[in-house]
Design a protein around this motif. Structure first.
Motif, PDB file in Angstrom:
ATOM      1  N   ILE A   1     -34.278 -29.014  32.924  1.00 35.97           N
ATOM      2  CA  ILE A   1     -34.658 -27.443  32.719  1.00 35.97           C
ATOM      3  C   ILE A   1     -36.031 -27.107  32.866  1.00 35.97           C
ATOM      4  O   ILE A   1     -36.869 -28.249  32.138  1.00 35.97           O
ATOM      5  CB  ILE A   1     -34.197 -26.806  31.247  1.00 35.97           C
ATOM      6  N   ILE A   2     -36.702 -26.298  33.662  1.00 33.30           N
ATOM      7  CA  ILE A   2     -38.116 -26.192  33.657  1.00 33.30           C
ATOM      8  C   ILE A   2     -38.569 -24.696  33.196  1.00 33.30           C
ATOM      9  O   ILE A   2     -37.807 -23.776  33.485  1.00 33.30           O
ATOM     10  CB  ILE A   2     -38.355 -26.221  35.041  1.00 33.30           C
ATOM     11  N   ASP A   3     -39.314 -24.572  32.247  1.00 33.04           N
ATOM     12  CA  ASP A   3     -39.620 -23.402  31.602  1.00 33.04           C
ATOM     13  C   ASP A   3     -40.755 -22.693  32.300  1.00 33.04           C
ATOM     14  O   ASP A   3     -41.959 -23.320  32.361  1.00 33.04           O
ATOM     15  CB  ASP A   3     -40.009 -23.555  30.088  1.00 33.04           C
TER      16      ASP A   3
ATOM     17  N   VAL B   1     -34.103 -23.410  36.635  1.00 31.73           N
ATOM     18  CA  VAL B   1     -35.438 -22.826  36.197  1.00 31.73           C
ATOM     19  C   VAL B   1     -35.345 -21.757  35.421  1.00 31.73           C
ATOM     20  O   VAL B   1     -34.704 -20.970  35.868  1.00 31.73           O
ATOM     21  CB  VAL B   1     -36.374 -22.385  37.225  1.00 31.73           C
ATOM     22  N   VAL B   2     -35.992 -21.582  33.989  1.00 37.64           N
ATOM     23  CA  VAL B   2     -35.831 -20.611  33.148  1.00 37.64           C
ATOM     24  C   VAL B   2     -36.979 -19.524  33.540  1.00 37.64           C
ATOM     25  O   VAL B   2     -38.104 -20.101  33.273  1.00 37.64           O
ATOM     26  CB  VAL B   2     -35.703 -21.095  31.676  1.00 37.64           C
ATOM     27  N   ALA B   3     -36.701 -18.408  34.130  1.00 36.06           N
ATOM     28  CA  ALA B   3     -37.862 -17.451  34.339  1.00 36.06           C
ATOM     29  C   ALA B   3     -37.595 -16.009  33.969  1.00 36.06           C
ATOM     30  O   ALA B   3     -36.440 -15.733  33.624  1.00 36.06           O
ATOM     31  CB  ALA B   3     -38.242 -17.475  35.993  1.00 36.06           C
ATOM     32  N   GLY B   4     -38.706 -15.332  33.738  1.00 38.66           N
ATOM     33  CA  GLY B   4     -38.439 -13.860  33.665  1.00 38.66           C
ATOM     34  C   GLY B   4     -39.830 -13.263  33.155  1.00 38.66           C
ATOM     35  O   GLY B   4     -40.932 -13.868  33.451  1.00 38.66           O
TER      36      GLY B   4
ATOM     37  N   ALA C   1     -45.674 -24.259  34.157  1.00 40.21           N
ATOM     38  CA  ALA C   1     -44.349 -24.649  34.024  1.00 40.21           C
ATOM     39  C   ALA C   1     -43.945 -26.261  33.479  1.00 40.21           C
ATOM     40  O   ALA C   1     -44.619 -27.053  34.160  1.00 40.21           O
ATOM     41  CB  ALA C   1     -43.827 -24.564  35.570  1.00 40.21           C
ATOM     42  N   MET C   2     -43.248 -26.141  32.484  1.00 41.39           N
ATOM     43  CA  MET C   2     -42.988 -27.689  31.828  1.00 41.39           C
ATOM     44  C   MET C   2     -41.456 -27.830  32.009  1.00 41.39           C
ATOM     45  O   MET C   2     -40.539 -26.984  31.555  1.00 41.39           O
ATOM     46  CB  MET C   2     -43.407 -27.469  30.346  1.00 41.39           C
ATOM     47  N   PRO C   3     -41.351 -29.253  32.313  1.00 40.19           N
ATOM     48  CA  PRO C   3     -39.646 -29.378  32.353  1.00 40.19           C
ATOM     49  C   PRO C   3     -39.353 -30.238  31.035  1.00 40.19           C
ATOM     50  O   PRO C   3     -40.078 -30.680  30.289  1.00 40.19           O
ATOM     51  CB  PRO C   3     -39.689 -30.218  33.639  1.00 40.19           C
ATOM     52  N   VAL C   4     -38.013 -30.234  30.867  1.00 42.54           N
ATOM     53  CA  VAL C   4     -37.821 -30.740  29.908  1.00 42.54           C
ATOM     54  C   VAL C   4     -36.076 -31.344  30.507  1.00 42.54           C
ATOM     55  O   VAL C   4     -35.202 -30.560  30.834  1.00 42.54           O
ATOM     56  CB  VAL C   4     -37.216 -30.135  28.493  1.00 42.54           C
ATOM     57  N   SER C   5     -35.553 -32.524  30.155  1.00 45.46           N
ATOM     58  CA  SER C   5     -34.458 -32.841  30.359  1.00 45.46           C
ATOM     59  C   SER C   5     -33.648 -33.418  29.254  1.00 45.46           C
ATOM     60  O   SER C   5     -34.139 -34.136  28.342  1.00 45.46           O
ATOM     61  CB  SER C   5     -34.654 -34.166  31.369  1.00 45.46           C
ATOM     62  N   LEU C   6     -32.352 -32.775  29.030  1.00 43.68           N
ATOM     63  CA  LEU C   6     -31.651 -33.259  27.701  1.00 43.68           C
ATOM     64  C   LEU C   6     -29.977 -33.172  28.388  1.00 43.68           C
ATOM     65  O   LEU C   6     -29.750 -32.833  29.314  1.00 43.68           O
ATOM     66  CB  LEU C   6     -31.710 -32.202  26.837  1.00 43.68           C
ATOM     67  N   VAL C   7     -29.322 -33.729  27.164  1.00 39.81           N
ATOM     68  CA  VAL C   7     -27.944 -33.821  27.439  1.00 39.81           C
ATOM     69  C   VAL C   7     -27.330 -32.886  26.545  1.00 39.81           C
ATOM     70  O   VAL C   7     -27.512 -32.522  25.442  1.00 39.81           O
ATOM     71  CB  VAL C   7     -27.356 -35.076  27.214  1.00 39.81           C
ATOM     72  N   ALA C   8     -26.499 -31.698  27.041  1.00 40.92           N
ATOM     73  CA  ALA C   8     -25.807 -30.713  26.128  1.00 40.92           C
ATOM     74  C   ALA C   8     -24.313 -30.570  26.732  1.00 40.92           C
ATOM     75  O   ALA C   8     -23.787 -30.816  27.726  1.00 40.92           O
ATOM     76  CB  ALA C   8     -26.210 -29.378  26.423  1.00 40.92           C
TER      77      ALA C   8
END
Length: 1010
Positions: free
Chosen positions: A240-242, A156-159, A221-228
Motif C-alpha cells: 500500500i502506498i499512501d 495506492v490510497v489516494a483522495g 507518497a510513502m509505502p507500507v507492506s503488510l499481511v492482512a
C-alpha cells in the motif's frame, strides 16, 4: 632696536652663522668616513683569516681598522624580516621566574556555545533497523508470501486533502502492528466534549518527515507492506502506498500509480467529490487501474451534521453517484468500472474511530451471531439500494408499499441504526448502564477504558465491535488485479520495447526467473539525507544484493549509451515507511527499495540485468504529467562561496520532487519551477535544512508564459543561411482549438506512421489527408503544442535535397519553439508551414551550421509577422465557505482578475462550493487574503487549468507604462513582456530587423507592421 645684531630696519648684521646646507655637508663627510672604515675592514677580511685580523686589530689601537672594529658584526649581516626581533620577550621583561600566559582574541560570537553539541542529522521518524516493530505475522512470512504474485495486491490510497487517507492506512497498520502511539491517542476529528487535559495526538504511520508533522498534511507518497486477512481468514500481502491529497502534490500520486495495479479512492462522506478527486479518477482511468471506493468519516454524519439514519443513507448514495458520474465522464471508462456497495467494491469507514467495513463483512457478523444458513455475499446483496425489510414478517421486499410504513430500507435497518445506537449509548450512558449493553454485544472493556474520555471510549468500543478491517481486504482481493493478472496490460501500456522479445514476454507473464526489469518511480532520502534509496516495481526477474544492473535513464535510446551506466545493487529491502526489512532477494510483481544505485538516476529510470543484450534493451516510459509547473522562483546563496553547495542541493531536490524543474536563465540566475506555493515552500525548506544547509535568498515568485500567434503571417518571409547559399520560406498560423491539448496528452504522436497521423487529423479536424501526412514534427519536445509541416510543391522545390536536411530544419524549429522571440518563453499553438526551400546542390554547403540557424531565424521572422501574443497560465480554484462568506469570496476574486464559474450549495452540508478561474500570476497570496476576508471560514484549493491570451499587443510601442501604477487590461501584454525581458537581462526592444537579412524584405515587413 637694542639688539646690536640687527639694524634699524630689522636686518641681521651680526657674525656669520653656519647654514643648514653646511651642517648637511658635515654630516655627509662623517658618513663618508664611516664608509671608508667599513671598506677597509671588508678588504682585510678578504686577504686574511678572522683570527689574524683579531690579532692585528688588537696590536693597532688607531687607524681605519680600529674604527671598523668598533662596528658590531651583527649589523653587517643580512637579517630576514621574520627573524628580526622588534620587541623583548616576556622573560627579558619580567624575568625567568615569572610565568607569562598569552591569550589570543576571542573571535567566537556569544550566540555560539564554547563547546558545540554534537549535531544529529535526522529528518525522519524511523524505527531502529536492529529491532523491528512487533507484528501479528512473522516478517519472514511476509517475504515468503511476496514470492507468490497471485497473493500480492499493489494498491495506492489516494483522495482529496483531509479525506482520511493516512488515517485509513493507520487502521490497517494498527491491526497488524504493535503501535502504542495509536492505542493511546484520542480521535480529534469529532467535536463531542472538551478535554480537560491536552489531547495525545497520534501522527500518521506514513507521515515520517518532520515537515509533514509540523504542517499536519502528507507531502510524500510513502509505502507500507503488510499481511492482512480477509473475512475467510486467507492472508494476502498488501503493498500500500499512501499518496498526498494536496493538489500541489499530484505528481506524487502519478508516481504512486506507476507502481500500483489498483486505486483505493477515499472520499469524505460530508464533502463528497472535490477538485483533486476528479483529477485522481482521470489519472487512474488513463493508467488503466482498477478503482475501488472507501467512503470515510461516517462519524461526521452522526456527530457533526446529526442526520437521521434515513437521510444519512441518501447522503452516502449521493456521494457514490458523484464518483460514478466522474468515472463515466472519462473517455476510456467502461460500464465495468461502476462502483456500488452490493458489488463489493465500496467500503464504509470511520478511520478516526478505527473501523472499516463492507456489506459482506457486516453481513458476516449477523451470520456468525445468529448462525444463519446463508452466505455473506447473498445477504450483502440485499443490504443496499431499494430493498426494504419488514421486521415483523422478517422478509425482504423491493417495494416499500408492500410492507407499509413499518418497512425500512435494509441498509438503514441492519447497518446505520446499529451504528447510531452504539454512538448514542456510549455518549449518553454511564458505566453501570453501558457495561451490560456492551457485554451483550461481546464487547468487554476494562475499568480504565470506561474512565477514558468519550472519544477514546468510542474508539475502543467500535474497534471491538467491527474487528479488524477484513472488508477492506476482501475488496482489494476481489476487485484489484494481482500483478500476474495485470502484467499484460501494464507491460503494453508502459514498455517501449518490442513485445516479442524475451524480456517483454517475461514481463507479460510476470516471471521471477526471467530477465530483471525494474521500473524506478520514486527516490527517498535516508534519515540524515546523506544518500538516496530508489523505490521501484519489479516487472520480471529477481533482484539480490551484489547484483550488477544497467541503469537506463529517461533519455536512453537504442544504440546510444550516453544515458546508460553499470552499477551494483548494495542493499535490497521491503519498505514499510518507518522501517525497512532487509531481504536476500525479491521477485517479480513486488515493490523493492534498493540502495547503492541512485547515482546516475535523476528522476525515474529502468533497471535491467547486466546480462541482457544491448539490442534487447528498452525503457519503461518516464512519468508523464498532464500539467506543467508554471510557478517559479529564483534562488541564490547569501554567501557566493556556497554556490557549489546550493547546486548540489538543487540536484537532490530534483531527485525527490518528480514535477520540479531547475534551470539556469540567460541572466545566470538559478530558477526552481513547481506546481504551487506550498510545493515551492517545501522545496525551499528541504534545500535550506536538509540538502544544502545554507542560507539562500529567494526572489518574488513569477510565472512562465507562452508565446502564440493570433493570425496568419502577413507575408511570405524567407531567411538565408550564413553562407548565403540556402533559403527557406516559412509562414506561421495558429492551430485549431483542441489540437495543442491533443498533442500534449499523447492522443496523437509524431512517432506514428504518416498515414495514421493523417487519418487522425482528417477524422477529428477535417484536414486534407495530404496536409496531415505532411507533418514533420511537434515541438518543443515530442509532445510540444506546436507543429512543423512541409507544404512545398515538387515542381518548385527539390524534394530529395529537402529530405536530406529535414532533421536539421526540425532542430531549428525545436530551438525556436523552445525559446520564442518575445521573451525567451516557449511557443504554443503555432503551426509553421514550409512553402519553399532553395538549397545548395553541394552537401557541404547545407550542413547543420548553415540550416539550423537559418530555420530558427525564419521561424522567428514568420512568427513576428503573424500578430504575436502572450499567453498566461490560469488556475482553477475550488472554494468551500459558509453561505454568509460567499460575498467576501467574490470580493477577493474581483481584486485578482478572477471570475466565478459555479456557485451552489453542497447537498447535505451547510457549505457552499464556489468554482472560479484566476490568473496564476495574481494567485500568489490568494489563499491568505481569502482567509483574512472570511475570518478563516473559507478553504481553497487551486491548480493550473489552462492557458489564455493576455489582453493587449506586446509589440505596441505606443503603450506607456508608468512605474508604481497598475497597468490597464490593454497594457498587460506589453507590461508582462518588458518585465520578463528585463528580468532575464534582455533588451526592451523586439525588432524583426535582426532576423531578416534582405533589405527589400525588411522594408516590406516594416510597411505591413506600420
Amino acid at each position: 632696536m637694542d639688539d646690536p645684531n640687527y639694524d634699524e630696519f630689522g636686518n641681521y648684521i651680526g657674525p656669520d652663522i653656519a647654514s643648514s646646507s653646511e651642517e648637511e655637508a658635515d654630516e655627509y663627510e662623517e658618513e663618508e668616513e664611516d664608509a671608508v672604515g667599513d671598506a677597509y675592514g671588508d678588504a682585510d677580511a678578504e686577504t686574511a683569516g678572522d683570527q689574524e685580523h683579531a690579532e692585528s686589530d688588537s696590536s693597532e689601537p688607531d687607524g681605519p681598522r680600529a674604527m671598523a672594529r668598533r662596528v658590531d658584526a651583527a649589523q653587517t649581516q643580512v637579517v630576514l624580516h621574520e627573524d628580526k626581533k622588534y620587541y623583548p620577550d616576556a622573560d627579558e621583561v619580567f624575568g625567568p621566574d615569572v610565568e607569562a600566559v598569552v591569550q589570543e582574541e576571542d573571535t567566537q560570537p556569544l550566540t555560539e556555545p564554547i563547546i558545540a553539541p554534537v549535531k544529529v542529522r535526522k529528518f525522519q521518524v524511523t524505527e531502529d533497523d536492529r529491532q523491528l516493530p512487533d507484528t501479528t505475522y512473522a516478517k519472514e512470512f511476509l517475504v515468503d508470501l511476496q514470492g507468490y504474485p497471485a497473493m500480492v495486491r499493489n494498491v495506492v490510497v489516494a483522495g482529496h486533502l483531509h479525506h482520511g487517507k493516512t488515517a485509513l492506512v493507520d487502521v490497517l497498520v494498527a491491526a497488524t502492528h504493535a503501535w502504542e502511539e495509536w492505542d493511546k491517542a484520542v480521535p480529534a476529528a469529532t467535536p463531542t466534549t472538551k478535554m480537560q487535559k491536552p489531547i495525545e495526538k497520534a501522527f500518521g504511520f506514513t507521515d515520517v518527515h518532520q515537515i509533514e508533522r509540523q504542517r499536519g498534511i502528507s507531502l510524500k507518497a510513502m509505502p507500507v507492506s503488510l499481511v492482512a486477512q480477509d473475512t475467510k481468514g486467507k492472508s494476502y500481502a498488501l503493498n500500500i502506498i499512501d499518496a498526498p491529497g494536496h493538489v500541489d502534490f499530484i505528481d506524487e500520486v502519478a508516481a504512486s500509480m506507476r507502481l500500483a495495479d489498483g486505486l483505493v479512492l477515499v472520499v469524505d462522506a460530508v464533502e463528497g467529490v472535490m477538485a483533486n478527486t476528479e483529477r485522481i479518477i482521470q489519472m487512474a482511468v488513463r493508467e488503466g487501474l482498477s478503482i475501488t471506493l472507501v467512503v470515510s468519516k461516517l462519524d461526521r454524519l452522526i456527530l457533526e451534521l446529526k442526520l437521521p439514519p434515513a437521510d444519512a443513507y441518501y447522503k452516502l448514495k449521493l456521494t457514490i453517484e458523484e464518483v460514478n458520474n466522474v468515472i463515466s465522464s472519462c473517455p476510456l471508462a467502461d460500464a465495468s468500472m461502476r462502483l456500488s456497495p452490493e458489488l463489493g467494491n465500496v467500503c464504509f469507514a470511520s478511520a478516526s474511530y478505527g473501523w472499516c467495513f463492507s456489506l459482506e463483512s457486516f453481513a458476516k457478523q449477523y451470520i456468525d451471531k445468529w448462525s444463519m444458513p446463508v452466505q455473506p455475499r447473498d445477504l450483502a446483496k440485499r443490504l443496499w439500494g431499494d430493498v426494504y425489510y419488514h421486521p415483523e414478517r422478517r422478509t425482504f421486499m423491493r417495494k416499500r408499499a408492500d410492507g407499509g410504513k413499518d418497512a425500512k430500507r435494509s441498509f438503514v435497518h441492519f447497518i446505520l441504526e446499529p451504528i447510531y445506537k452504539i454512538f448514542a449509548q456510549v455518549v449518553g450512558e454511564d458505566e453501570p448502564q453501558l457495561r451490560p449493553a456492551l457485554e451483550s454485544l461481546g464487547i468487554r472493556l476494562s475499568k480504565d477504558d470506561y474512565s477514558m474520555d468519550v472519544r477514546g471510549l468510542l474508539r475502543r468500543v467500535q474497534c471491538q465491535f467491527f474487528g479488524p478491517p477484513t472488508g477492506f481486504v476482501d475488496m482489494c482481493a476481489a476487485h484489484v488485479r494481482s500483478p500476474v493478472e495485470n502484467a499484460v496490460k501494464k507491460t503494453e501500456l508502459l514498455y517501449t520495447g518490442q513485445m516479442d522479445t524475451e524480456t517483454a514476454l517475461a514481463m507479460r507473464s510476470c516471471r521471477a526467473d526471467g530477465p530483471l526489469v525494474i521500473s524506478v518511480a520514486k527516490q527517498y532520502p535516508s534519515s540524515d539525507a546523506s544518500q538516496f534509496f530508489v523505490l521501484g516495481r519489479i516487472f520480471s526477474g529477481t533482484v539480490a544484493p551484489g547484483q550488477q544492473v544497467r541503469v537506463l535513464g529517461e533519455g536512453y535510446a537504442a544504440g546510444d549509451d550516453e544515458d546508460m551506466s553499470l552499477v551494483t545493487v548494495a542493499d535490497v529491502w521491503v519498505y514499510c515507511s518507518r522501517y525497512k526489512i532487509p531481504v536476500s532477494g525479491l521477485g517479480a510483481g513486488n515493490w523493492v527499495l534498493l540502495g547503492g544505485v541512485d547515482g546516475p538516476i535523476s528522476k525515474t529510470a529502468t533497471l535491467v540485468d547486466a546480462s541482457v543484450a544491448e539490442d534487447d534493451l528498452a525503457i519503461v516510459k518516464p512519468l508523464q504529467f498532464a500539467f506543467a509547473p508554471v510557478l517559479k522562483v529564483a534562488v541564490e546563496p547569501v554567501s557566493p562561496t556556497e554556490l557549489p553547495k546550493m547546486l548540489s542541493g538543487l540536484r537532490k531536490i530534483s531527485k525527490t520532487y518528480p514535477l520540479s524543474q531547475t534551470r539556469v536563465e540567460e541572466s545566470g540566475e538559478h530558477v526552481i519551477l513547481g506546481a504551487g506555493e506550498l510545493y515551492l515552500d517545501c522545496i525551499l525548506h528541504d534545500l535550506r535544512c536538509m540538502y544544502a544547509e545554507i542560507e539562500i535568498k529567494v526572489a518574488d515568485p513569477a510565472v512562465t508564459f507562452r508565446e502564440a500567434v493570433s493570425e496568419t503571417s502577413a507575408i511570405k518571409v524567407f531567411g538565408d543561411s550564413p553562407n548565403g547559399k540556402n533559403r527557406l520560406t516559412i509562414i506561421s498560423e495558429p492551430l485549431e482549438q483542441g489540437i495543442a491539448e491533443d498533442i500534449e496528452s499523447g492522443k496523437v504522436s509524431c512517432g506514428w506512421p504518416a498515414r495514421q497521423v493523417g487519418q487522425y487529423f482528417e477524422s477529428n479536424y477535417g484536414w486534407d489527408i495530404l496536409a496531415g501526412r505532411s507533418i514533420w514534427a511537434f515541438g518543443p519536445g515530442e509532445n510540444g503544442p506546436n507543429m512543423l509541416s512541409d507544404d512545398t510543391l515538387p515542381g518548385e522545390t527539390d524534394k530529395a535535397r529537402l529530405r536530406s536536411v529535414r532533421d536539421l530544419i526540425k532542430q531549428g524549429f525545436q530551438w525556436a519553439a523552445r525559446e520564442g522571440p518575445l521573451c525567451d518563453e516557449p511557443m504554443r499553438n503555432a503551426r509553421f508551414r514550409i512553402l519553399s526551400a532553395d538549397l545548395a546542390p553541394e552537401a557541404i554547403h547545407r550542413g547543420g551550421g548553415q540550416i539550423i540557424p537559418a530555420a530558427r531565424r525564419v521561424c522567428y521572422s514568420s512568427f513576428l509577422t503573424a500578430e504575436p501574443r502572450l499567453m498566461e497560465p490560469v488556475n482553477y480554484a475550488e472554494i468551500q465557505a459558509p453561505a454568509d462568506c460567499v460575498s467576501a469570496v467574490y470580493t477577493v476574486l474581483g481584486r485578482r482578475r478572477g471570475h466565478v464559474t459555479h456557485d451552489a450549495p453542497k447537498p447535505g452540508s451547510p457549505m457552499y462550493t464556489i468554482k472560479a478561474l484566476i490568473p496564476t500570476i495574481d494567485s500568489s497570496g490568494f489563499e491568505t487574503d481569502l482567509r483574512t476576508y472570511t475570518h478563516g471560514q473559507a478553504f481553497c484549493q487551486q491548480y493550473f487549468d489552462h492557458w489564455q491570451m493576455v489582453p493587449g499587443d506586446p509589440l505596441d510601442k505606443e503603450v506607456v507604462l508608468r512605474p508604481l501604477e497598475p497597468s490597464s487590461a490593454q497594457q498587460l501584454a506589453r507590461d508582462f513582456m518588458l518585465k520578463t525581458r528585463r528580468r532575464k537581462g534582455l533588451s526592451d526592444d523586439v525588432a524583426i530587423d535582426k532576423y531578416i537579412d534582405d533589405a527589400a524584405l525588411r522594408d516590406l515587413v516594416r510597411g505591413f507592421q506600420s
